[in-house]
Design an enzyme around this catalytic site. Sequence first.
Site, PDB file in Angstrom:
ATOM      1  N   GLY B  15     -15.068  -1.802 -12.583  1.00  0.00           N
ATOM      2  CA  GLY B  15     -13.955  -2.403 -11.842  1.00  0.00           C
ATOM      3  C   GLY B  15     -13.554  -3.732 -12.454  1.00  0.00           C
ATOM      4  O   GLY B  15     -13.873  -4.014 -13.614  1.00  0.00           O
ATOM      5  N   ALA B  17     -14.518  -6.886 -12.010  1.00  0.00           N
ATOM      6  CA  ALA B  17     -15.574  -7.787 -12.471  1.00  0.00           C
ATOM      7  C   ALA B  17     -16.259  -7.225 -13.716  1.00  0.00           C
ATOM      8  O   ALA B  17     -16.512  -7.941 -14.683  1.00  0.00           O
ATOM      9  CB  ALA B  17     -16.594  -8.012 -11.362  1.00  0.00           C
ATOM     10  N   PHE B 117      -0.581 -16.747   2.310  1.00  0.00           N
ATOM     11  CA  PHE B 117      -1.635 -15.795   2.642  1.00  0.00           C
ATOM     12  C   PHE B 117      -2.537 -16.434   3.683  1.00  0.00           C
ATOM     13  O   PHE B 117      -2.624 -17.656   3.769  1.00  0.00           O
ATOM     14  CB  PHE B 117      -2.444 -15.454   1.383  1.00  0.00           C
ATOM     15  CG  PHE B 117      -2.571 -13.988   1.148  1.00  0.00           C
ATOM     16  CD1 PHE B 117      -1.506 -13.267   0.650  1.00  0.00           C
ATOM     17  CD2 PHE B 117      -3.749 -13.311   1.444  1.00  0.00           C
ATOM     18  CE1 PHE B 117      -1.609 -11.894   0.438  1.00  0.00           C
ATOM     19  CE2 PHE B 117      -3.861 -11.948   1.232  1.00  0.00           C
ATOM     20  CZ  PHE B 117      -2.796 -11.235   0.732  1.00  0.00           C
ATOM     21  N   GLN B 237     -16.828  -8.414   6.104  1.00  0.00           N
ATOM     22  CA  GLN B 237     -15.505  -8.701   6.655  1.00  0.00           C
ATOM     23  C   GLN B 237     -14.808  -7.460   7.204  1.00  0.00           C
ATOM     24  O   GLN B 237     -14.746  -6.431   6.528  1.00  0.00           O
ATOM     25  CB  GLN B 237     -14.634  -9.316   5.570  1.00  0.00           C
ATOM     26  CG  GLN B 237     -13.253  -9.699   6.072  1.00  0.00           C
ATOM     27  CD  GLN B 237     -12.517 -10.532   5.051  1.00  0.00           C
ATOM     28  OE1 GLN B 237     -12.071 -10.023   4.022  1.00  0.00           O
ATOM     29  NE2 GLN B 237     -12.416 -11.809   5.306  1.00  0.00           N
ATOM     30  N   HIS B 239     -11.196  -6.376   8.123  1.00  0.00           N
ATOM     31  CA  HIS B 239      -9.805  -6.788   7.952  1.00  0.00           C
ATOM     32  C   HIS B 239      -9.046  -6.371   9.204  1.00  0.00           C
ATOM     33  O   HIS B 239      -9.184  -5.232   9.649  1.00  0.00           O
ATOM     34  CB  HIS B 239      -9.226  -6.111   6.716  1.00  0.00           C
ATOM     35  CG  HIS B 239      -7.936  -6.707   6.244  1.00  0.00           C
ATOM     36  ND1 HIS B 239      -6.789  -6.632   6.985  1.00  0.00           N
ATOM     37  CD2 HIS B 239      -7.623  -7.404   5.124  1.00  0.00           C
ATOM     38  CE1 HIS B 239      -5.816  -7.255   6.327  1.00  0.00           C
ATOM     39  NE2 HIS B 239      -6.301  -7.730   5.196  1.00  0.00           N
ATOM     40  N   LEU B 249      -5.797  -0.031   4.146  1.00  0.00           N
ATOM     41  CA  LEU B 249      -5.446  -1.426   4.311  1.00  0.00           C
ATOM     42  C   LEU B 249      -3.936  -1.663   4.342  1.00  0.00           C
ATOM     43  O   LEU B 249      -3.192  -1.117   3.543  1.00  0.00           O
ATOM     44  CB  LEU B 249      -6.048  -2.217   3.156  1.00  0.00           C
ATOM     45  CG  LEU B 249      -6.022  -3.721   3.385  1.00  0.00           C
ATOM     46  CD1 LEU B 249      -6.981  -4.076   4.495  1.00  0.00           C
ATOM     47  CD2 LEU B 249      -6.373  -4.437   2.113  1.00  0.00           C
ATOM     48  N   THR B 251      -1.896  -4.885   3.738  1.00  0.00           N
ATOM     49  CA  THR B 251      -2.194  -6.218   3.223  1.00  0.00           C
ATOM     50  C   THR B 251      -1.723  -7.339   4.148  1.00  0.00           C
ATOM     51  O   THR B 251      -0.723  -7.225   4.848  1.00  0.00           O
ATOM     52  CB  THR B 251      -1.560  -6.427   1.832  1.00  0.00           C
ATOM     53  OG1 THR B 251      -1.723  -7.793   1.461  1.00  0.00           O
ATOM     54  CG2 THR B 251      -0.090  -6.110   1.839  1.00  0.00           C
ATOM     55  N   GLU B 252      -2.483  -8.420   4.070  1.00  0.00           N
ATOM     56  CA  GLU B 252      -2.131  -9.648   4.755  1.00  0.00           C
ATOM     57  C   GLU B 252      -0.758 -10.147   4.319  1.00  0.00           C
ATOM     58  O   GLU B 252      -0.102 -10.897   5.043  1.00  0.00           O
ATOM     59  CB  GLU B 252      -3.172 -10.677   4.311  1.00  0.00           C
ATOM     60  CG  GLU B 252      -3.521 -11.706   5.295  1.00  0.00           C
ATOM     61  CD  GLU B 252      -4.888 -12.270   4.931  1.00  0.00           C
ATOM     62  OE1 GLU B 252      -5.824 -11.472   4.728  1.00  0.00           O
ATOM     63  OE2 GLU B 252      -4.996 -13.475   4.844  1.00  0.00           O
ATOM     64  N   ARG B 283      -9.057 -13.825   8.387  1.00  0.00           N
ATOM     65  CA  ARG B 283      -9.243 -12.442   8.846  1.00  0.00           C
ATOM     66  C   ARG B 283     -10.248 -12.303   9.987  1.00  0.00           C
ATOM     67  O   ARG B 283     -10.011 -11.556  10.936  1.00  0.00           O
ATOM     68  CB  ARG B 283      -9.696 -11.581   7.663  1.00  0.00           C
ATOM     69  CG  ARG B 283      -8.604 -11.449   6.646  1.00  0.00           C
ATOM     70  CD  ARG B 283      -9.090 -10.819   5.380  1.00  0.00           C
ATOM     71  NE  ARG B 283      -7.972 -10.694   4.438  1.00  0.00           N
ATOM     72  CZ  ARG B 283      -8.103 -10.247   3.195  1.00  0.00           C
ATOM     73  NH1 ARG B 283      -9.274  -9.876   2.748  1.00  0.00           N
ATOM     74  NH2 ARG B 283      -7.049 -10.159   2.417  1.00  0.00           N
ATOM     75  N   HIS B 370     -14.025  -3.993   5.398  1.00  0.00           N
ATOM     76  CA  HIS B 370     -13.230  -4.308   4.215  1.00  0.00           C
ATOM     77  C   HIS B 370     -14.016  -4.904   3.055  1.00  0.00           C
ATOM     78  O   HIS B 370     -13.858  -4.477   1.923  1.00  0.00           O
ATOM     79  CB  HIS B 370     -12.114  -5.257   4.632  1.00  0.00           C
ATOM     80  CG  HIS B 370     -11.139  -5.561   3.540  1.00  0.00           C
ATOM     81  ND1 HIS B 370     -10.486  -4.587   2.831  1.00  0.00           N
ATOM     82  CD2 HIS B 370     -10.716  -6.733   3.018  1.00  0.00           C
ATOM     83  CE1 HIS B 370      -9.700  -5.146   1.930  1.00  0.00           C
ATOM     84  NE2 HIS B 370      -9.827  -6.446   2.011  1.00  0.00           N
ATOM     85  N   GLU B 401     -17.831  -8.040  -6.042  1.00  0.00           N
ATOM     86  CA  GLU B 401     -18.206  -7.879  -4.628  1.00  0.00           C
ATOM     87  C   GLU B 401     -19.705  -7.658  -4.447  1.00  0.00           C
ATOM     88  O   GLU B 401     -20.268  -8.043  -3.427  1.00  0.00           O
ATOM     89  CB  GLU B 401     -17.420  -6.713  -4.000  1.00  0.00           C
ATOM     90  CG  GLU B 401     -17.575  -6.662  -2.482  1.00  0.00           C
ATOM     91  CD  GLU B 401     -16.714  -5.588  -1.822  1.00  0.00           C
ATOM     92  OE1 GLU B 401     -15.790  -5.076  -2.475  1.00  0.00           O
ATOM     93  OE2 GLU B 401     -16.980  -5.279  -0.645  1.00  0.00           O
ATOM     94  N   ARG B 412     -14.522 -14.254   3.840  1.00  0.00           N
ATOM     95  CA  ARG B 412     -13.742 -14.453   2.623  1.00  0.00           C
ATOM     96  C   ARG B 412     -12.274 -14.657   2.964  1.00  0.00           C
ATOM     97  O   ARG B 412     -11.735 -13.951   3.811  1.00  0.00           O
ATOM     98  CB  ARG B 412     -13.883 -13.246   1.710  1.00  0.00           C
ATOM     99  CG  ARG B 412     -12.985 -13.296   0.499  1.00  0.00           C
ATOM    100  CD  ARG B 412     -13.251 -12.166  -0.458  1.00  0.00           C
ATOM    101  NE  ARG B 412     -12.806 -10.863   0.025  1.00  0.00           N
ATOM    102  CZ  ARG B 412     -11.524 -10.470   0.052  1.00  0.00           C
ATOM    103  NH1 ARG B 412     -10.564 -11.281  -0.330  1.00  0.00           N
ATOM    104  NH2 ARG B 412     -11.217  -9.268   0.478  1.00  0.00           N
ATOM    105  N   SER B 417     -11.035 -12.432  -3.308  1.00  0.00           N
ATOM    106  CA  SER B 417     -11.875 -11.409  -3.949  1.00  0.00           C
ATOM    107  C   SER B 417     -11.467 -11.246  -5.402  1.00  0.00           C
ATOM    108  O   SER B 417     -12.303 -11.126  -6.294  1.00  0.00           O
ATOM    109  CB  SER B 417     -11.741 -10.073  -3.223  1.00  0.00           C
ATOM    110  OG  SER B 417     -10.410  -9.615  -3.291  1.00  0.00           O
ATOM    111  N   LEU B 418     -10.143 -11.257  -5.634  1.00  0.00           N
ATOM    112  CA  LEU B 418      -9.675 -11.100  -7.010  1.00  0.00           C
ATOM    113  C   LEU B 418     -10.016 -12.347  -7.827  1.00  0.00           C
ATOM    114  O   LEU B 418     -10.373 -12.255  -9.004  1.00  0.00           O
ATOM    115  CB  LEU B 418      -8.165 -10.804  -7.025  1.00  0.00           C
ATOM    116  CG  LEU B 418      -7.776  -9.463  -6.379  1.00  0.00           C
ATOM    117  CD1 LEU B 418      -6.267  -9.264  -6.379  1.00  0.00           C
ATOM    118  CD2 LEU B 418      -8.443  -8.295  -7.098  1.00  0.00           C
TER     119      LEU B 418
END
Lengths: 139, 597, 128, 236
Positions: B15, B17, B117, B237, B239, B249, B251-252, B283, B370, B401, B412, B417-418
């Site tokens: 992924g 990371a 955000f 978390q 969400h 999801l 998104t926020e 969140r 989430h 993660e 978070r 996260s990104l």
Amino acid sequence: MSSIKTTLTGYVGYRGREGHWAFLLHRITGLGVVLFLAIHIVDTSFVYFAPHLYEEILNVYRSTLFGLGEIALVFCLFFHGVNGLRIAYLDMFAPKDWTIDKTRRSAMIALIVALVMWIPSAGYMAYNILYHNFGLFGG
Amino acid sequence: MANVHEFDVVVVGGGGAGLMAAMNASKTARTAVISKLYPVRSHTGAAQGGIGAALGNIEEDNPDWHTFDTVKGSDYLGDQDAIEFMCREAVDAVYDLEHMGLPFTRNPDGRIAQRPFGGHTNNVTGKPVRRSCYAADRTGHMILQTLYQQCIKNNILFYDEFQVMDVLIVDGKAAGVVAVELATGELHVFHSKAVIIATGGHGRIWEITSNAYAYTGDGCAVVARRGIPLEDMEFFQFHPTGIFKLGILITEAVRGEGGILFNAKGERFMEKYAPRIKDLASRDVISRSMYLETRAGNDVNKQRFFYLDVTPEIVNKYAEIDGRTRPDGTPYRVTAEEIMSKIPDIADFCLTYLGVDPTRQPIPVQPTAHYAMGGIPTNKFGQVVIDEQNTVLPGLYAAGEVACVSVHGANRLGTNSLVDLVVFGKHSGLHAAEYALGADMPSLPDDPTGFMREQIDRLRAASGSENVATLARELKVEMFDNVGVFRTQAGLEQAVVKVQELRERFKQVKVTDTGKVFNMEMMQAWELGNMLDLALITAQSALARTESRGAHARDDYPARDDANWLKHTLAWMNGDEISLGYKPVVITQYAPKERTY
Amino acid sequence: MTTTTQPEKVVVKKNFDQVAWTWMRYSAFLLIPLAWGHIILQDVVVGVHNITTDYAINRMANMGWKIYDIALLGFAFAHGMNGVRQVFRDYIHKPETFRLVSIILLVVWFLITLVGAIALLAIQPVVS
Amino acid sequence: MQIKLRVFRFDPERDQKPRFDTFMMDVDPNDRVLDLLEYVKADFDSTLALRRSCAHGVCGSDAMRVNGRNYLACKVLVKNLGTDQITVEPILGLKVIKDLIVDMKPFFDHYRSVLPYLINDDPLPADGKERLQSPEQQLRFEDTTKCILCAACTTSCPSFWSDANYVGPAAIVNAHRFIFDSRDKAGGKRLNILNEQFGVWRCRTAFNCTEACPRDIHITQAIAEVKRAVNTGRIE
């Protein structure tokens, strides 16, 4: 993995939409026309090379079987032409119109236009066959 | 005998990371990526809203504000040295991604576009700040694709669809990993000087989840079986806006663009719980508010869901009430087309799965599992630390993660996260390569595949009476009900008992497929084993923490308790027993204070 | 940001498939009036039953029709044979086999076109 | 509702040739086809092998033929199929390894062959910040950035069925994404690659790719734009 089996499975079994059928029909009609064309060029040249044989060829052309083939040929040529025009136009002048809606519609329109041109022609040709070969309509 | 491959650095997980780590490690070290999925299938691709970085492209911003927001968002459980490091590095990380070709949405001046955000504020005015750099609502997809593209460009070696089942540790140092090639069932030993674990989270242990099927916590479980503790596992978390029932999801960013949450009475309930930033509170706060609303009987149809409304009329009405403006000072007003252009994928999900057009109708939403704040403890270089004194285990790294640095603490912030996976992916890669160049190749154990064969053989011989799917279903329901948004002593105790019972029953599991080629049944049984281990650790850690902090909300201990609980949990797994320890939180400039939005 | 988006110019080496692709389209635009005109006239309006050898000879000898027919022969058969080549391209994967097939098609195309062209060019009207 | 689900099965370690297994089950019309396959694994036959991950259409794992047409199993609902007879088969044109799992290697090889990454050796902006790109320039290629490499397009393409050497629509889409990116400098290189024997000229505009794309990418349009750029030598 490409094989004749995969190809045929896809051609026949894949539930493609208008574009898929237009592709298959374009290919079949194209091959039909070119096959006829090759024969036609050769037989027509008999007019020059062997005029006495040409009369025989004309008789073959006048047969019922050949007549039906000709009716099919006219469809092939009409569809191949209309659909080819559609593809060439989209590819060369309006790539932005390769959208789902427009493609589905244009493929259907191509088929309908071809049919509209073909049905009266086919009717008239059928009439000729019936008139000359079967003596109908006072022939 | 298994196939043996030798590398300087092996990265487990493809992924964000993992790819970031691999790219940076491969600059100097022989590197391979081993992933159970094709890398582009990884869950980074599902991230939507954006990546937070104080670029200040639209309005004033700075990394210190980002740092403070993150510390506050973490409910003061995040390690502040690591958070400072991450928020500073975030700016360059975003520029790096842009230079790699990431197709960010742009401002009219050609710079990267940014949007508000949850929890990201101007520290002076307290108002939301535009900090999230985005590419429509598929920022994660773009990051994953961009990194994969760059890995191809750099000729990085991939072992796709290889499931890593064990990490080798020899004389207290990492010595590689052992994996099974799914396509053949063959075992492979990846002998290396450094190992970077980047396998993602474990959200699949909950019933309603936004997480992929692949999110079964393999990395955590594998290292836990080798005696390495897991940190802060009670913090997971939820969400607030997952699609009703499906958990997918929303998104926020939908709220960033002006979407409003309503209860069954048509009240904008977040006014009560976060009077200042309302629907853009962080969140955990919103998920908890939803729970409280449900308890008060204000959920829609008494089915525990709420409405998220992003229709232009509602957005414009509340933008006017809130006095929201555009960067140029004009009032914030939107059209349906604008909304569609900002959240095209969300609109597609709503239409596909709900038959709802979000520009005309409200979206039914409920909290969805989430993100794992907890995981394998590391320092800011990604090195795994294995005790209360932060002793480093040489050669072993974790990022993304799966790791707990800890920058997210108890909760978070959206977009972080990104940031986390890019920043710590990069630094773990660089550090691992540097370490590998200075280290000798460790020796392999006598029987490197022994422990793994033992696990496989047990599953292959498993002919009991228990069904994997049934056990998984029971686990997920139990976790969602009792180790979910709100927790109680009794519920947690019950969950521990239930998970232990499931672990017992798992020993009687049945695996009918005995083949080698893509034996997905066996792999899923093994993954269930991982999930059971992590569920037990999560429930035990949560049971011990008698306070409410961030995502860990206890009905019976509603307040945060800094005197006793301003510390990280470490959980060791010894067979069926979990033992807990604690280590202090690093605090640099921001002393804990009450957290309100 | 004001961007004057200048199209980037690049050099793309010509490729036979590319030329063939373009040929198929341009020839199609010409072929449609030619081929449709031909078939509508001969097969529908006149009809094979009314075509005689003399009719054929006279028509082929007429200068206007001669040009028409030469254009038709040149474009239609080349278009068709290239179409056949493309169809084979899809189904024949061995480069050697495909090369052989292409050569055969080229020869067939050349011979038939030659036969047709000779007939068209050399024919004289019959006086009746 | 009651449905009849037929699933393509093939176990290379046991079967000489593939077969279809039939399952009768009671499902919700809002269930995804992926859900049905999960029910099979949970309640009928746990040996069924398939790839899946995100389950909401962004990871690209579960492209398969459902009632003869390519979909992501997680993005097609039972009610969308309009029938209670559902047949699930692997995507066509790639070798079946087991059940619904096919060999994706040729697909990814084609993807790699078009240089699917940004190439720009010019110096970075002196301030270390982003390369500028106007919203219009970004929109020029945004559509093709959506690709998730699920292979639904490539394996619906008649040209790919008949010749797996054809790079296929997915690779062209990913080339398009870079060719039309104002920051990229290797458009010419990619156009030359796609002008070769197995490149864009194999496309016969059958349009199955665009119909199959779960991300609604205008694939045939993108291919047409690449063809045009090859012909004119202009990237605009």
